[in-house]
Design an enzyme around this catalytic site. Structure first.
Site, PDB file in Angstrom:
ATOM      1  N   GLU A  84      -3.439 -14.290  -8.831  1.00  0.00           N
ATOM      2  CA  GLU A  84      -2.500 -13.191  -9.026  1.00  0.00           C
ATOM      3  C   GLU A  84      -1.254 -13.440  -8.187  1.00  0.00           C
ATOM      4  O   GLU A  84      -1.250 -14.277  -7.285  1.00  0.00           O
ATOM      5  CB  GLU A  84      -3.150 -11.859  -8.646  1.00  0.00           C
ATOM      6  N   LEU A  91       3.414 -10.526  -4.632  1.00  0.00           N
ATOM      7  CA  LEU A  91       4.429  -9.482  -4.624  1.00  0.00           C
ATOM      8  C   LEU A  91       4.901  -9.241  -6.051  1.00  0.00           C
ATOM      9  O   LEU A  91       4.880 -10.151  -6.883  1.00  0.00           O
ATOM     10  CB  LEU A  91       5.622  -9.901  -3.749  1.00  0.00           C
ATOM     11  N   ASP A 147       0.845  -1.198   0.000  1.00  0.00           N
ATOM     12  CA  ASP A 147       0.000   0.000   0.000  1.00  0.00           C
ATOM     13  C   ASP A 147       0.881   1.250   0.000  1.00  0.00           C
ATOM     14  O   ASP A 147       1.604   1.506   0.971  1.00  0.00           O
ATOM     15  CB  ASP A 147      -0.912   0.017   1.234  1.00  0.00           C
ATOM     16  N   THR A 168      -4.190 -15.748  -4.341  1.00  0.00           N
ATOM     17  CA  THR A 168      -2.925 -15.011  -4.434  1.00  0.00           C
ATOM     18  C   THR A 168      -1.718 -15.948  -4.313  1.00  0.00           C
ATOM     19  O   THR A 168      -1.860 -17.152  -4.171  1.00  0.00           O
ATOM     20  CB  THR A 168      -2.848 -13.934  -3.350  1.00  0.00           C
ATOM     21  N   GLU A 181      -9.962  -9.016   0.477  1.00  0.00           N
ATOM     22  CA  GLU A 181      -9.946 -10.474   0.595  1.00  0.00           C
ATOM     23  C   GLU A 181     -10.946 -10.969   1.628  1.00  0.00           C
ATOM     24  O   GLU A 181     -11.218 -10.300   2.626  1.00  0.00           O
ATOM     25  CB  GLU A 181      -8.535 -10.937   0.972  1.00  0.00           C
TER      26      GLU A 181
END
Length: 590
Positions: free
Chosen positions: A461, A464, A182, A423, A267
């Site tokens: 996805e 990182l 973020d 993820t 999430e």
């Protein structure tokens, strides 16, 4: 031996050609007019490099997997038939790129439109299928209850559409800021935060009373604390208004799916490992059920089951503890007792019910639109190989060797025709700390298998940002765990992959060239295809959700099953050790 040497030399020649094609190791057009002298030097460098590589060929017995897009002219001719292309197209996995978190600013302004347009066109030229963007609740309903402003997002969507890309929209009902990656801060709407001033229990709370303002507590899902509305009604109203104001984008097939934010970072989980409260990897995190609303719910359920004396845990440690240092997660810990199992079942069931209820509202909001719904599940890979799975527990995933904590989520999603988005696709066990008993590869295998077992689409996805071949190859392996099928649809294939995220680092020349090869390999060496139906992604009007499932129906899916087998390596590699070596050698000449 002679044939081996010949094939190896040929492979090196192809790799050199590939680098020339993908890394553009020639003079830019603006410099070509400066004469042939620079070009001669460049040719000499290439010949020296080729000679140096060829001279070591006698030491090579087995060539590593070839670099991406290595197709001979003969092979290319063989693939020109329509039938062959149609068969290979069934292996096509679309690639999307996540836009920057602050592409629309906290002040509801589309940031640096000209620069973004240039980048979007580069993505499109690279074969990328579309982009994903957060649609922040804290921006669009910032002025007051039901006062929506979609203007900046309409400008963004129009730009993306003009650049020839599809869109995945995330209904982001969480705060931006405080999590890994973020880089901007977009809080919840101020009018919601003001309510929290007088009633801080609307936010998730840990055992010591620290409040987390990333997302509203599940305990207020159905409480009318927000100017007469419940939290679920707030989310529903927002999605309904999105449909009304974005109807043109929905009707023409531009928006292909709506990912419904169900918790922190979007999430379906509890905010168990907040960096802004001091959590550091690989801490086990903390349970987040100590607001007065969730505590009262637990007490009511425990009492109804004949245990009024049971309370939420007080022995599960703090954010950065290890499992064995706590009474709850240690050997023969509380999590193995009747009381511990009851709590963990309740805690994880609350998450299931929360997701189910909001997805039901999303289904009603977008019913009839040609879109898919999706929900994201977090890749809590640390302590996965420990018996207690502590970090997963605190996040709400009650997962053990003898209890599948993810298949019930997949079953719940199946009711809404939803996609399970997961993820950490890029991570490998060998890259992680052994002390933290990480298992990202096994975790991905388990979760994707859970989705496929429940007959739903799975997408994913990277957790990182990665720009290296190893990371891309791991994503490719997970996208098609058993490789491509030249005769048609592969046995296993992910629905799509979203790369995190668009940035200056990604667009840097070397990084972007490798990324373009990755996109080509995700497409199974096929050209970009704008027609989703050609790779079996037929998106019809969204149907009404199936009848509600009982919690018993969902918990039947906790029975563990062996995951589907995975190949050791992808058969669509963007290059391995030899390609990495050549990258380094080429960098010496820059």
């Amino acid at each position: 031996m002679a044939s081996i040497l010949q094939s190896t030399q040929g492979a090196i020649g192809k790799i050199l050609w590939l680098h020339h094609e993908h890394f553009h190791w020639e003079m830019p057009p603006s410099n070509r007019a400066k004469g042939a002298r620079g070009g001669a030097r460049q040719l000499k460098r290439q010949e020296l490099l080729k000679h140096a590589l060829a001279s070591s060929v006698s030491r090579i017995v087995r060539i590593p997997q070839a670099v991406a897009s290595e197709i001979s002219a003969t092979e290319q001719e063989a693939q020109t038939s329509l039938t062959c292309n149609e068969k290979m197209m069934a292996n096509y996995v679309p690639v999307y790129v996540m836009l920057p978190l602050g592409v629309v600013t906290v002040d509801n302004v589309l940031e640096d439109k000209d620069r973004l347009e240039k980048q979007l066109k580069e993505l499109r030229a690279a074969g990328v299928d579309g982009v994903m963007t957060d649609v922040w609740w804290g921006i669009i309903e910032s002025q007051g209850p039901k006062q929506y402003d979609w203007s900046a997002y309409r400008s963004l969507f129009q730009l993306v559409r003009e650049c020839g890309l599809k869109l995945q929209a995330i209904m982001s009902f969480h705060q931006c800021g405080g999590n890994i990656g973020d880089v901007v801060n977009i809080p919840l709407p101020q009018w919601v935060l003001d309510i929290g001033e007088s009633d801080p229990d609307i936010f998730f709370t840990n055992r010591t009373g620290n409040r987390n303002m990333e997302y509203l507590s599940l305990g207020v899902d159905n409480r009318r604390l927000f100017y007469g509305r419940t939290a679920v009604e707030i989310y529903s109203d927002c999605m309904q208004n999105f449909r009304e104001n974005m109807s043109d984008f929905l009707e023409d097939g531009f928006i292909i799916d709506i990912e419904v934010g169900l918790g922190p970072a979007g999430e379906l989980r509890y905010p168990s490992y907040p960096r802004n409260q001091g959590w550091v990897f690989p801490g086990i995190g903390e349970f987040q059920c100590y607001d007065k609303y969730l505590k009262a719910e637990f007490k009511e359920v425990a009492t109804s089951e004949g245990h009024p004396e049971w309370e939420v845990p007080d022995n599960a440690g703090t954010y950065n503890d290890t499992p064995e240092s706590t009474e709850f997660f240690g050997s023969n810990g509380t999590y193995l007792t009747e009381k511990g199992k009851f709590f963990l079942t309740w805690y994880s069931n609350k998450l299931l019910s929360h997701g189910d209820q909001i997805l039901d509202e999303a289904n009603k909001a977008f019913m009839g639109c040609k879109v898919k719904l999706a929900a994201k599940v977090s890749g809590i890979h640390w302590w996965y190989k420990a018996d207690n799975h502590a970090a997963e527990f605190t996040a709400g995933y009650y997962n053990l060797k003898d209890r599948d904590g993810y298949r019930p989520i997949a079953r719940m999603l199946s009711r809404h025709y939803g996609i399970l988005n997961f993820t950490c696709l890029e991570m490998r066990d060998s890259e992680q700390s052994a002390d933290a008993k990480c298992g990202p590869q096994e975790l991905v295998q388990q979760v994707l298998s859970a989705g496929w077992r429940e007959n739903i689409d799975v997408a994913g996805e990277n957790a990182l940002s990665r720009y290296d071949r190893d990371g891309y190859n791991q994503i490719l392996l997970n996208a098609r765990p058993n490789g491509v099928n030249k005769e048609g649809r592969p046995k296993l294939r992910m629905y799509g992959v979203t790369y995190l995220r668009l940035s200056d680092d990604l667009m840097q020349k070397t990084n972007f060239n490798i990324f373009k090869t990755f996109v080509k390999k995700m497409h199974a060496d096929q050209d970009y295809c704008p027609d989703q139906g050609k790779y079996n992604h037929h998106i019809g009007p969204l149907e009404r959700s199936k009848p509600e499932m009982t919690i018993e129906d969902l918990l039947e899916a906790t029975e563990p099953m062996e995951p589907f087998p995975w190949d050791k390596e992808t058969d669509m590699s963007v290059g391995g050790a030899l390609a990495n070596l050549i990258d380094k050698i080429f960098s010496m000449f820059k």
